[in-house]
Write an enzyme that holds these catalytic residues in place. Structure first.
Site, PDB file in Angstrom:
ATOM      1  N   ARG A 172       0.585  -0.689  -0.067  1.00 55.98           N
ATOM      2  CA  ARG A 172      -0.264   0.034  -0.394  1.00 55.98           C
ATOM      3  C   ARG A 172       0.698   1.306   0.098  1.00 55.98           C
ATOM      4  O   ARG A 172       1.605   1.727   0.597  1.00 55.98           O
ATOM      5  CB  ARG A 172      -0.969   0.008   1.388  1.00 55.98           C
ATOM      6  CG  ARG A 172      -2.101   1.542   1.370  1.00 55.98           C
ATOM      7  CD  ARG A 172      -3.011   1.062   2.076  1.00 55.98           C
ATOM      8  NE  ARG A 172      -2.508   1.136   3.264  1.00 55.98           N
ATOM      9  CZ  ARG A 172      -3.279   1.361   4.576  1.00 55.98           C
ATOM     10  NH1 ARG A 172      -5.217   1.596   4.295  1.00 55.98           N
ATOM     11  NH2 ARG A 172      -3.738   1.464   5.796  1.00 55.98           N
ATOM     12  N   ASP A 452      -4.050   3.031  14.546  1.00 51.20           N
ATOM     13  CA  ASP A 452      -3.084   3.524  13.549  1.00 51.20           C
ATOM     14  C   ASP A 452      -3.036   4.901  12.567  1.00 51.20           C
ATOM     15  O   ASP A 452      -4.173   5.926  13.397  1.00 51.20           O
ATOM     16  CB  ASP A 452      -3.073   2.998  12.259  1.00 51.20           C
ATOM     17  CG  ASP A 452      -4.143   2.745  11.694  1.00 51.20           C
ATOM     18  OD1 ASP A 452      -5.554   2.889  11.667  1.00 51.20           O
ATOM     19  OD2 ASP A 452      -4.197   1.906  10.344  1.00 51.20           O
TER      20      ASP A 452
END
Length: 546
Positions: A172, A452
Protein backbone atom coordinates in the site's frame (compact mmCIF):
# COMPACT_ATOMS: atom_id res chain seq x y z
CA UNK A 1 22.37 14.78 8.08
CA UNK A 2 21.60 16.46 4.78
CA UNK A 3 23.05 16.01 1.33
CA UNK A 4 21.93 16.52 -2.24
CA UNK A 5 22.15 13.93 -5.01
CA UNK A 6 21.52 15.35 -8.47
CA UNK A 7 21.73 12.92 -11.38
CA UNK A 8 19.36 15.35 -13.05
CA UNK A 9 19.41 19.10 -12.73
CA UNK A 10 15.75 19.14 -11.72
CA UNK A 11 15.65 16.29 -9.16
CA UNK A 12 17.07 16.59 -5.66
CA UNK A 13 17.18 14.20 -2.73
CA UNK A 14 17.58 16.38 0.33
CA UNK A 15 18.32 13.82 3.05
CA UNK A 16 20.62 10.93 3.79
CA UNK A 17 19.99 7.67 5.59
CA UNK A 18 21.56 4.24 5.67
CA UNK A 19 21.03 2.16 2.55
CA UNK A 20 19.43 4.78 0.37
CA UNK A 21 22.02 4.46 -2.40
CA UNK A 22 20.87 0.87 -2.93
CA UNK A 23 17.32 2.11 -3.47
CA UNK A 24 17.76 5.50 -5.11
CA UNK A 25 20.19 4.52 -7.85
CA UNK A 26 20.62 6.99 -10.72
CA UNK A 27 18.37 4.76 -12.84
CA UNK A 28 15.68 4.71 -10.16
CA UNK A 29 15.84 8.47 -9.83
CA UNK A 30 15.39 8.86 -13.58
CA UNK A 31 12.36 6.60 -13.38
CA UNK A 32 10.84 8.62 -10.55
CA UNK A 33 11.52 11.88 -12.36
CA UNK A 34 9.62 10.57 -15.36
CA UNK A 35 6.62 9.65 -13.20
CA UNK A 36 6.53 13.07 -11.60
CA UNK A 37 6.79 14.99 -14.84
CA UNK A 38 4.11 12.89 -16.49
CA UNK A 39 1.52 12.61 -13.72
CA UNK A 40 1.91 15.19 -10.95
CA UNK A 41 -0.05 17.85 -12.81
CA UNK A 42 -2.99 15.46 -13.05
CA UNK A 43 -2.66 14.64 -9.36
CA UNK A 44 -2.87 18.32 -8.48
CA UNK A 45 -6.02 18.66 -10.58
CA UNK A 46 -7.64 15.78 -8.74
CA UNK A 47 -6.78 17.31 -5.35
CA UNK A 48 -8.36 20.60 -6.43
CA UNK A 49 -11.47 18.69 -7.49
CA UNK A 50 -11.61 17.14 -4.02
CA UNK A 51 -11.50 20.57 -2.40
CA UNK A 52 -14.20 21.94 -4.70
CA UNK A 53 -16.53 19.06 -3.92
CA UNK A 54 -15.93 19.40 -0.18
CA UNK A 55 -16.83 23.09 -0.42
CA UNK A 56 -20.22 22.07 -1.85
CA UNK A 57 -20.76 19.67 1.03
CA UNK A 58 -19.80 22.36 3.54
CA UNK A 59 -22.38 24.64 1.90
CA UNK A 60 -25.14 22.10 2.54
CA UNK A 61 -25.04 19.63 -0.36
CA UNK A 62 -24.98 15.88 0.30
CA UNK A 63 -23.13 13.14 -1.60
CA UNK A 64 -25.17 11.25 -4.19
CA UNK A 65 -24.74 8.81 -7.05
CA UNK A 66 -23.52 10.50 -10.23
CA UNK A 67 -25.96 11.07 -13.05
CA UNK A 68 -23.23 11.27 -15.70
CA UNK A 69 -22.10 7.70 -15.00
CA UNK A 70 -25.49 6.01 -14.77
CA UNK A 71 -24.71 3.92 -17.87
CA UNK A 72 -21.64 2.42 -16.16
CA UNK A 73 -23.74 1.35 -13.19
CA UNK A 74 -26.57 -0.02 -15.32
CA UNK A 75 -24.61 -1.91 -17.99
CA UNK A 76 -23.21 -5.44 -17.69
CA UNK A 77 -19.44 -5.77 -17.63
CA UNK A 78 -16.86 -7.57 -15.51
CA UNK A 79 -13.30 -6.94 -14.41
CA UNK A 80 -10.39 -8.97 -15.77
CA UNK A 81 -9.84 -12.49 -14.34
CA UNK A 82 -8.26 -12.62 -10.89
CA UNK A 83 -4.76 -14.17 -10.68
CA UNK A 84 -4.50 -17.56 -8.99
CA UNK A 85 -2.32 -16.10 -6.21
CA UNK A 86 -5.21 -13.84 -5.19
CA UNK A 87 -8.11 -16.24 -5.65
CA UNK A 88 -8.25 -17.02 -1.90
CA UNK A 89 -7.76 -14.04 0.40
CA UNK A 90 -9.74 -15.19 3.41
CA UNK A 91 -7.33 -13.73 5.98
CA UNK A 92 -5.01 -10.80 5.37
CA UNK A 93 -2.69 -9.20 7.90
CA UNK A 94 -1.58 -5.59 7.69
CA UNK A 95 1.18 -3.59 9.29
CA UNK A 96 4.19 -1.31 8.82
CA UNK A 97 7.24 -2.04 6.69
CA UNK A 98 10.08 -2.40 9.18
CA UNK A 99 12.05 -5.65 8.62
CA UNK A 100 10.84 -7.48 11.73
CA UNK A 101 7.19 -6.76 10.93
CA UNK A 102 7.64 -7.74 7.29
CA UNK A 103 9.18 -11.09 8.22
CA UNK A 104 6.60 -11.88 10.90
CA UNK A 105 3.71 -10.92 8.63
CA UNK A 106 4.94 -12.94 5.67
CA UNK A 107 5.50 -15.91 8.00
CA UNK A 108 2.21 -15.45 9.86
CA UNK A 109 0.07 -17.98 8.02
CA UNK A 110 -2.24 -15.33 6.55
CA UNK A 111 -3.07 -15.59 2.86
CA UNK A 112 -1.82 -12.05 2.17
CA UNK A 113 0.21 -9.36 3.88
CA UNK A 114 -0.46 -5.72 3.12
CA UNK A 115 2.87 -3.94 3.59
CA UNK A 116 1.71 -0.48 4.60
CA UNK A 117 3.68 2.62 3.67
CA UNK A 118 0.63 4.69 4.57
CA UNK A 119 -1.48 4.68 7.76
CA UNK A 120 0.70 2.42 9.90
CA UNK A 121 4.07 3.90 8.91
CA UNK A 122 5.36 7.22 10.17
CA UNK A 123 7.09 8.43 6.97
CA UNK A 124 10.43 9.55 8.34
CA UNK A 125 13.04 9.33 5.62
CA UNK A 126 14.75 6.50 7.49
CA UNK A 127 11.48 4.54 7.74
CA UNK A 128 10.61 5.01 4.07
CA UNK A 129 14.01 3.86 2.84
CA UNK A 130 14.18 1.00 5.33
CA UNK A 131 10.77 -0.10 4.09
CA UNK A 132 11.83 -0.11 0.46
CA UNK A 133 14.94 -2.12 1.35
CA UNK A 134 12.80 -4.57 3.31
CA UNK A 135 10.53 -4.98 0.28
CA UNK A 136 13.49 -5.80 -1.94
CA UNK A 137 14.74 -8.40 0.54
CA UNK A 138 11.27 -9.88 0.93
CA UNK A 139 10.73 -10.24 -2.81
CA UNK A 140 13.97 -12.16 -3.37
CA UNK A 141 13.65 -14.06 -0.08
CA UNK A 142 16.83 -12.85 1.62
CA UNK A 143 15.34 -10.52 4.24
CA UNK A 144 16.69 -11.17 7.76
CA UNK A 145 16.63 -9.26 11.03
CA UNK A 146 18.37 -9.67 14.38
CA UNK A 147 16.95 -7.85 17.36
CA UNK A 148 19.36 -5.90 19.59
CA UNK A 149 20.99 -7.78 22.46
CA UNK A 150 19.12 -7.51 25.76
CA UNK A 151 20.58 -8.01 29.25
CA UNK A 152 23.68 -9.59 27.80
CA UNK A 153 21.73 -12.10 25.74
CA UNK A 154 21.90 -12.15 21.93
CA UNK A 155 18.90 -10.72 20.16
CA UNK A 156 16.39 -13.00 18.44
CA UNK A 157 17.04 -13.73 14.77
CA UNK A 158 14.21 -13.52 12.23
CA UNK A 159 14.26 -15.03 8.73
CA UNK A 160 11.69 -15.77 6.04
CA UNK A 161 10.06 -19.16 5.59
CA UNK A 162 10.25 -20.83 2.16
CA UNK A 163 8.26 -18.89 -0.42
CA UNK A 164 5.48 -21.49 -0.66
CA UNK A 165 4.76 -20.92 3.05
CA UNK A 166 4.75 -17.13 2.90
CA UNK A 167 1.81 -14.78 2.56
CA UNK A 168 1.30 -13.05 -0.78
CA UNK A 169 2.81 -9.56 -0.66
CA UNK A 170 0.55 -6.59 -1.40
CA UNK A 171 1.99 -3.07 -1.04
CA UNK A 172 0.00 0.00 0.00
CA UNK A 173 1.64 3.25 -1.11
CA UNK A 174 0.77 6.57 0.47
CA UNK A 175 -2.35 8.35 -0.80
CA UNK A 176 -2.66 11.02 -3.49
CA UNK A 177 -2.84 13.80 -0.89
CA UNK A 178 0.63 13.12 0.54
CA UNK A 179 4.00 14.48 -0.59
CA UNK A 180 7.50 13.08 -0.19
CA UNK A 181 9.28 16.18 1.08
CA UNK A 182 12.78 14.70 0.74
CA UNK A 183 12.51 14.38 -3.06
CA UNK A 184 12.17 17.61 -5.03
CA UNK A 185 11.58 18.16 -8.72
CA UNK A 186 12.25 21.74 -9.80
CA UNK A 187 11.99 22.63 -6.13
CA UNK A 188 8.55 21.02 -5.69
CA UNK A 189 7.87 17.98 -3.58
CA UNK A 190 7.24 14.69 -5.32
CA UNK A 191 4.01 12.79 -4.83
CA UNK A 192 4.47 10.21 -2.07
CA UNK A 193 2.15 7.89 -4.02
CA UNK A 194 4.32 7.97 -7.11
CA UNK A 195 7.47 7.65 -5.01
CA UNK A 196 6.28 4.60 -3.03
CA UNK A 197 4.64 2.65 -5.82
CA UNK A 198 7.12 3.71 -8.49
CA UNK A 199 10.21 2.81 -6.48
CA UNK A 200 8.78 -0.55 -5.41
CA UNK A 201 7.78 -1.41 -8.98
CA UNK A 202 11.13 -0.30 -10.42
CA UNK A 203 13.07 -2.69 -8.19
CA UNK A 204 10.65 -5.58 -7.79
CA UNK A 205 8.02 -5.74 -10.55
CA UNK A 206 9.95 -7.95 -12.96
CA UNK A 207 10.95 -10.41 -10.24
CA UNK A 208 7.38 -10.67 -8.98
CA UNK A 209 5.97 -11.03 -12.50
CA UNK A 210 8.35 -13.90 -13.19
CA UNK A 211 6.97 -15.68 -10.11
CA UNK A 212 3.35 -14.87 -11.05
CA UNK A 213 3.13 -12.90 -7.81
CA UNK A 214 2.20 -9.49 -9.12
CA UNK A 215 3.19 -6.88 -8.34
CA UNK A 216 0.03 -6.33 -6.28
CA UNK A 217 -1.07 -3.10 -4.63
CA UNK A 218 -3.69 -1.68 -2.29
CA UNK A 219 -4.73 1.84 -3.35
CA UNK A 220 -5.83 4.10 -0.47
CA UNK A 221 -8.19 7.02 0.08
CA UNK A 222 -9.58 7.37 -3.45
CA UNK A 223 -12.56 9.67 -3.76
CA UNK A 224 -13.58 9.30 -7.40
CA UNK A 225 -13.36 7.28 -10.59
CA UNK A 226 -11.06 9.96 -12.01
CA UNK A 227 -8.56 9.31 -9.23
CA UNK A 228 -8.79 5.58 -10.00
CA UNK A 229 -8.25 6.31 -13.70
CA UNK A 230 -5.11 8.25 -12.79
CA UNK A 231 -3.74 5.23 -10.93
CA UNK A 232 -4.56 3.10 -13.96
CA UNK A 233 -2.63 5.47 -16.22
CA UNK A 234 0.35 5.38 -13.86
CA UNK A 235 0.41 1.59 -13.91
CA UNK A 236 -0.01 1.48 -17.69
CA UNK A 237 3.01 3.76 -17.99
CA UNK A 238 5.10 1.72 -15.53
CA UNK A 239 4.31 -1.51 -17.35
CA UNK A 240 5.39 0.03 -20.64
CA UNK A 241 8.60 1.43 -19.15
CA UNK A 242 9.51 -1.88 -17.50
CA UNK A 243 8.48 -4.10 -20.38
CA UNK A 244 5.67 -5.84 -18.52
CA UNK A 245 2.42 -7.08 -20.10
CA UNK A 246 -0.48 -4.67 -19.81
CA UNK A 247 -2.54 -5.55 -16.75
CA UNK A 248 0.33 -7.37 -15.00
CA UNK A 249 0.13 -4.98 -12.04
CA UNK A 250 -3.02 -5.68 -10.03
CA UNK A 251 -4.80 -3.46 -7.55
CA UNK A 252 -7.33 -3.64 -4.74
CA UNK A 253 -8.98 -0.33 -3.90
CA UNK A 254 -9.89 0.60 -0.36
CA UNK A 255 -13.34 2.16 -0.23
CA UNK A 256 -12.50 4.29 2.76
CA UNK A 257 -13.99 7.64 1.81
CA UNK A 258 -17.66 8.54 1.76
CA UNK A 259 -17.55 9.98 -1.80
CA UNK A 260 -16.00 6.75 -3.10
CA UNK A 261 -18.93 4.71 -1.74
CA UNK A 262 -21.10 6.43 -4.34
CA UNK A 263 -18.67 5.47 -7.13
CA UNK A 264 -17.83 1.81 -6.52
CA UNK A 265 -18.96 0.67 -9.97
CA UNK A 266 -17.15 3.55 -11.58
CA UNK A 267 -13.89 2.85 -9.72
CA UNK A 268 -14.02 -0.81 -10.73
CA UNK A 269 -14.68 0.25 -14.33
CA UNK A 270 -11.78 2.72 -14.39
CA UNK A 271 -9.41 -0.06 -13.30
CA UNK A 272 -11.21 -3.03 -14.85
CA UNK A 273 -8.16 -4.49 -16.62
CA UNK A 274 -6.23 -4.75 -13.33
CA UNK A 275 -8.54 -4.47 -10.32
CA UNK A 276 -9.19 -7.58 -8.23
CA UNK A 277 -11.38 -6.20 -5.47
CA UNK A 278 -12.62 -3.49 -3.15
CA UNK A 279 -12.03 -3.38 0.60
CA UNK A 280 -14.21 -2.01 3.40
CA UNK A 281 -11.64 0.29 4.98
CA UNK A 282 -13.99 0.90 7.86
CA UNK A 283 -11.89 3.13 10.11
CA UNK A 284 -10.93 5.58 7.39
CA UNK A 285 -14.51 5.40 6.13
CA UNK A 286 -15.87 6.52 9.51
CA UNK A 287 -13.31 9.33 9.53
CA UNK A 288 -14.35 10.34 6.02
CA UNK A 289 -18.04 10.34 6.99
CA UNK A 290 -17.21 12.79 9.79
CA UNK A 291 -14.98 14.94 7.59
CA UNK A 292 -17.27 15.01 4.57
CA UNK A 293 -20.35 15.87 6.63
CA UNK A 294 -18.54 18.05 9.16
CA UNK A 295 -20.94 20.98 8.65
CA UNK A 296 -24.08 18.86 8.95
CA UNK A 297 -25.20 18.90 12.57
CA UNK A 298 -27.82 16.21 11.95
CA UNK A 299 -25.07 13.73 10.88
CA UNK A 300 -22.83 13.98 13.96
CA UNK A 301 -21.66 10.53 15.04
CA UNK A 302 -21.68 9.20 18.61
CA UNK A 303 -18.42 8.25 20.31
CA UNK A 304 -16.24 5.82 18.41
CA UNK A 305 -17.02 2.75 20.50
CA UNK A 306 -20.67 3.03 19.47
CA UNK A 307 -19.94 3.36 15.74
CA UNK A 308 -19.90 -0.33 14.88
CA UNK A 309 -20.65 -2.04 11.59
CA UNK A 310 -24.23 -2.58 12.75
CA UNK A 311 -24.90 1.16 12.44
CA UNK A 312 -27.23 1.47 9.42
CA UNK A 313 -24.92 3.66 7.32
CA UNK A 314 -22.04 1.20 7.75
CA UNK A 315 -24.18 -1.88 7.16
CA UNK A 316 -25.47 -0.34 3.92
CA UNK A 317 -21.93 0.51 2.80
CA UNK A 318 -20.57 -3.00 3.36
CA UNK A 319 -23.54 -4.73 1.72
CA UNK A 320 -23.42 -2.42 -1.29
CA UNK A 321 -19.72 -3.19 -1.65
CA UNK A 322 -20.39 -6.94 -1.65
CA UNK A 323 -23.18 -6.66 -4.19
CA UNK A 324 -21.17 -4.36 -6.48
CA UNK A 325 -17.99 -6.43 -6.39
CA UNK A 326 -19.66 -9.78 -6.99
CA UNK A 327 -21.70 -8.45 -9.88
CA UNK A 328 -18.43 -7.38 -11.53
CA UNK A 329 -16.31 -10.47 -10.70
CA UNK A 330 -14.20 -8.80 -8.01
CA UNK A 331 -13.46 -9.67 -4.39
CA UNK A 332 -15.34 -7.90 -1.59
CA UNK A 333 -12.87 -7.69 1.30
CA UNK A 334 -13.97 -7.11 4.87
CA UNK A 335 -12.49 -4.73 7.41
CA UNK A 336 -9.88 -4.63 10.11
CA UNK A 337 -10.04 -6.26 13.53
CA UNK A 338 -7.88 -3.87 15.56
CA UNK A 339 -7.85 -5.94 18.76
CA UNK A 340 -4.61 -7.34 20.14
CA UNK A 341 -4.27 -10.07 22.82
CA UNK A 342 -4.84 -8.88 26.40
CA UNK A 343 -2.23 -10.93 28.21
CA UNK A 344 -2.87 -9.46 31.67
CA UNK A 345 -6.61 -10.14 31.88
CA UNK A 346 -8.00 -13.41 30.57
CA UNK A 347 -11.64 -12.35 31.00
CA UNK A 348 -11.10 -9.11 29.09
CA UNK A 349 -9.21 -11.07 26.44
CA UNK A 350 -12.14 -13.45 25.99
CA UNK A 351 -14.53 -10.53 25.65
CA UNK A 352 -12.29 -8.94 23.01
CA UNK A 353 -12.04 -12.21 21.09
CA UNK A 354 -15.81 -12.60 21.25
CA UNK A 355 -16.16 -9.19 19.56
CA UNK A 356 -13.72 -10.24 16.85
CA UNK A 357 -15.56 -13.52 16.38
CA UNK A 358 -18.91 -11.77 16.01
CA UNK A 359 -17.45 -9.26 13.56
CA UNK A 360 -15.87 -11.91 11.34
CA UNK A 361 -19.03 -14.02 11.44
CA UNK A 362 -21.01 -10.99 10.30
CA UNK A 363 -18.59 -10.46 7.42
CA UNK A 364 -18.51 -14.02 6.13
CA UNK A 365 -22.29 -14.54 6.38
CA UNK A 366 -22.88 -11.23 4.59
CA UNK A 367 -20.80 -12.48 1.66
CA UNK A 368 -17.32 -10.99 2.11
CA UNK A 369 -14.47 -12.92 0.47
CA UNK A 370 -11.91 -12.23 3.17
CA UNK A 371 -11.01 -10.09 6.14
CA UNK A 372 -8.20 -8.16 7.84
CA UNK A 373 -6.48 -8.58 11.18
CA UNK A 374 -3.86 -6.40 12.84
CA UNK A 375 -2.22 -9.08 15.00
CA UNK A 376 -1.01 -12.59 14.08
CA UNK A 377 -2.79 -14.08 17.10
CA UNK A 378 -6.15 -13.32 15.46
CA UNK A 379 -5.35 -15.23 12.26
CA UNK A 380 -6.48 -18.68 13.52
CA UNK A 381 -9.76 -17.26 14.82
CA UNK A 382 -10.54 -15.41 11.58
CA UNK A 383 -9.55 -18.42 9.48
CA UNK A 384 -11.69 -20.80 11.52
CA UNK A 385 -14.76 -18.64 10.96
CA UNK A 386 -14.16 -18.18 7.24
CA UNK A 387 -13.28 -21.86 6.76
CA UNK A 388 -16.52 -22.90 8.46
CA UNK A 389 -18.72 -20.68 6.31
CA UNK A 390 -16.63 -20.36 3.14
CA UNK A 391 -15.14 -23.76 2.22
CA UNK A 392 -14.52 -22.53 -1.31
CA UNK A 393 -11.83 -19.96 -2.26
CA UNK A 394 -14.25 -17.01 -2.24
CA UNK A 395 -17.93 -16.09 -2.27
CA UNK A 396 -18.33 -14.36 -5.60
CA UNK A 397 -21.37 -16.57 -6.26
CA UNK A 398 -23.16 -14.71 -3.45
CA UNK A 399 -24.86 -12.00 -5.50
CA UNK A 400 -26.72 -10.19 -2.70
CA UNK A 401 -29.61 -9.34 -5.02
CA UNK A 402 -31.61 -8.65 -1.86
CA UNK A 403 -29.57 -5.47 -1.28
CA UNK A 404 -30.98 -2.18 -2.53
CA UNK A 405 -28.98 0.70 -1.11
CA UNK A 406 -30.00 4.32 -1.64
CA UNK A 407 -28.07 7.52 -1.05
CA UNK A 408 -30.16 8.08 2.07
CA UNK A 409 -29.04 4.68 3.41
CA UNK A 410 -25.36 5.59 3.02
CA UNK A 411 -25.93 8.89 4.83
CA UNK A 412 -28.34 7.79 7.54
CA UNK A 413 -27.72 9.50 10.90
CA UNK A 414 -26.43 7.24 13.67
CA UNK A 415 -27.91 6.44 17.04
CA UNK A 416 -25.84 6.92 20.17
CA UNK A 417 -24.29 9.28 22.67
CA UNK A 418 -21.00 10.81 23.77
CA UNK A 419 -19.91 10.02 27.31
CA UNK A 420 -17.25 11.76 29.35
CA UNK A 421 -15.17 8.61 29.06
CA UNK A 422 -15.62 8.60 25.28
CA UNK A 423 -14.58 12.27 24.97
CA UNK A 424 -11.53 11.79 27.19
CA UNK A 425 -10.65 8.59 25.33
CA UNK A 426 -10.55 10.49 22.05
CA UNK A 427 -8.21 13.04 23.59
CA UNK A 428 -5.89 10.35 24.95
CA UNK A 429 -5.78 8.38 21.69
CA UNK A 430 -4.93 11.55 19.74
CA UNK A 431 -2.12 12.52 22.11
CA UNK A 432 -0.65 9.04 22.39
CA UNK A 433 -0.80 8.37 18.67
CA UNK A 434 0.55 11.76 17.62
CA UNK A 435 3.41 11.45 20.11
CA UNK A 436 4.35 8.03 18.74
CA UNK A 437 3.97 9.16 15.12
CA UNK A 438 6.22 12.17 15.70
CA UNK A 439 8.74 9.76 17.23
CA UNK A 440 8.72 7.59 14.12
CA UNK A 441 6.15 4.92 15.06
CA UNK A 442 2.96 4.78 12.99
CA UNK A 443 1.33 1.67 14.48
CA UNK A 444 0.72 1.90 18.22
CA UNK A 445 -0.98 -0.41 20.76
CA UNK A 446 -3.26 1.69 22.97
CA UNK A 447 -5.57 0.01 25.48
CA UNK A 448 -5.36 -3.31 23.63
CA UNK A 449 -6.25 -1.88 20.26
CA UNK A 450 -3.76 -1.41 17.42
CA UNK A 451 -4.17 2.24 16.52
CA UNK A 452 -2.96 3.68 13.23
CA UNK A 453 -3.53 7.01 11.49
CA UNK A 454 -7.08 6.05 10.49
CA UNK A 455 -8.28 5.35 14.02
CA UNK A 456 -6.51 8.43 15.39
CA UNK A 457 -8.19 10.48 12.65
CA UNK A 458 -11.63 9.43 13.89
CA UNK A 459 -10.80 10.69 17.37
CA UNK A 460 -9.29 13.93 16.10
CA UNK A 461 -12.09 14.72 13.62
CA UNK A 462 -14.77 13.95 16.19
CA UNK A 463 -13.19 16.31 18.71
CA UNK A 464 -13.06 19.11 16.13
CA UNK A 465 -16.68 18.58 15.05
CA UNK A 466 -18.05 18.24 18.56
CA UNK A 467 -16.26 21.39 19.69
CA UNK A 468 -16.95 23.57 16.67
CA UNK A 469 -20.69 23.40 16.82
CA UNK A 470 -20.16 25.58 19.89
CA UNK A 471 -17.86 28.04 18.10
CA UNK A 472 -20.75 30.40 17.28
CA UNK A 473 -23.79 29.30 19.29
CA UNK A 474 -25.89 32.30 18.20
CA UNK A 475 -25.55 31.50 14.51
CA UNK A 476 -28.73 29.90 13.18
CA UNK A 477 -29.83 29.40 16.78
CA UNK A 478 -27.34 26.61 17.32
CA UNK A 479 -26.40 25.46 20.80
CA UNK A 480 -23.39 23.44 21.93
CA UNK A 481 -23.46 19.68 21.61
CA UNK A 482 -23.57 17.92 24.97
CA UNK A 483 -22.28 14.79 26.66
CA UNK A 484 -24.90 12.30 27.75
CA UNK A 485 -24.86 13.87 31.25
CA UNK A 486 -25.65 17.34 29.89
CA UNK A 487 -22.11 18.75 30.03
CA UNK A 488 -21.45 21.10 27.07
CA UNK A 489 -18.77 19.88 24.66
CA UNK A 490 -16.69 23.04 24.53
CA UNK A 491 -13.05 24.02 24.71
CA UNK A 492 -13.20 24.18 28.50
CA UNK A 493 -14.03 20.47 28.45
CA UNK A 494 -11.05 19.84 26.18
CA UNK A 495 -8.76 21.78 28.50
CA UNK A 496 -9.94 19.77 31.49
CA UNK A 497 -9.25 16.53 29.61
CA UNK A 498 -5.74 17.69 28.75
CA UNK A 499 -4.69 19.11 32.12
CA UNK A 500 -4.10 15.84 33.92
CA UNK A 501 -3.09 13.77 30.92
CA UNK A 502 0.72 14.38 30.90
CA UNK A 503 1.16 13.36 34.53
CA UNK A 504 -1.10 10.34 34.12
CA UNK A 505 0.84 9.18 31.07
CA UNK A 506 4.19 9.83 32.77
CA UNK A 507 3.18 7.48 35.57
CA UNK A 508 2.77 4.61 33.11
CA UNK A 509 6.49 4.26 32.45
CA UNK A 510 7.87 3.93 28.95
CA UNK A 511 5.57 3.94 25.94
CA UNK A 512 6.01 4.88 22.27
CA UNK A 513 6.64 8.60 21.84
CA UNK A 514 6.74 9.45 25.55
CA UNK A 515 9.18 12.32 25.03
CA UNK A 516 6.96 13.86 22.34
CA UNK A 517 3.80 14.12 24.47
CA UNK A 518 4.05 17.93 25.02
CA UNK A 519 4.48 18.46 21.27
CA UNK A 520 1.58 16.14 20.54
CA UNK A 521 -0.67 18.08 22.93
CA UNK A 522 0.34 21.35 21.29
CA UNK A 523 -0.45 19.96 17.84
CA UNK A 524 -3.81 18.57 18.98
CA UNK A 525 -4.78 21.94 20.45
CA UNK A 526 -3.84 23.65 17.19
CA UNK A 527 -5.82 21.15 15.15
CA UNK A 528 -8.94 21.33 17.30
CA UNK A 529 -8.93 25.12 17.64
CA UNK A 530 -8.42 25.74 13.92
CA UNK A 531 -11.45 27.26 12.19
CA UNK A 532 -11.11 24.63 9.48
CA UNK A 533 -10.90 20.88 9.98
CA UNK A 534 -7.49 19.85 8.66
CA UNK A 535 -7.83 17.35 5.84
CA UNK A 536 -5.43 14.92 7.53
CA UNK A 537 -3.55 15.17 10.81
CA UNK A 538 -0.51 13.68 9.10
CA UNK A 539 -0.12 16.80 6.92
CA UNK A 540 0.91 19.23 9.71
CA UNK A 541 2.58 16.41 11.66
CA UNK A 542 4.75 15.56 8.63
CA UNK A 543 6.42 18.95 8.85
CA UNK A 544 7.66 18.03 12.34
CA UNK A 545 9.51 14.81 11.46
CA UNK A 546 12.83 14.18 9.72
Amino acid sequence: MSAVLKPHDDLEITARTEGQDRVLTPEAQSFLLGLHCRFDGQRQMRLKARAARQARFDAGALPDFRTDTADIRASDWRVAPIPAALADRRVEITGPVDPKMVINALNSGAQCYMADFEDSTSPTWANVIEGQLAMQGAVVGTLEFTAPALNGKPGKHYALKPEAERAVLIVRPRGWHLDEKHVLVDGERMSASLFDLGLFAFHNAKTLAAKDRGPYFYLPKLQSMEEAALWNAVMDHIETELGLPNGQMKATVLIETLPAAFEMDEILHALKSRIVGLNCGRWDYIFSYIKTLRAHRDRVLPERGQVTMTQPFLKAYSELLIKTCHRRGAHAMGGMAAQIPISVDSQANEQALARVRADKLREVTAGHDGTWVAHPALIPLAREIFDSHMPQANQQAVSRDDVDVTAADLLKPSRGTVTAKGFEGNVEVCVRYLAAWLDGNGCVPIHWLMEDAATAEIARAQLWQWLHFDADPEREGRQPLHLDDGTPMDFALLERALIGLPSRLAAEGDFPGKTRVPEAIQLLVELTRSDTLAEFLTLPAYERID
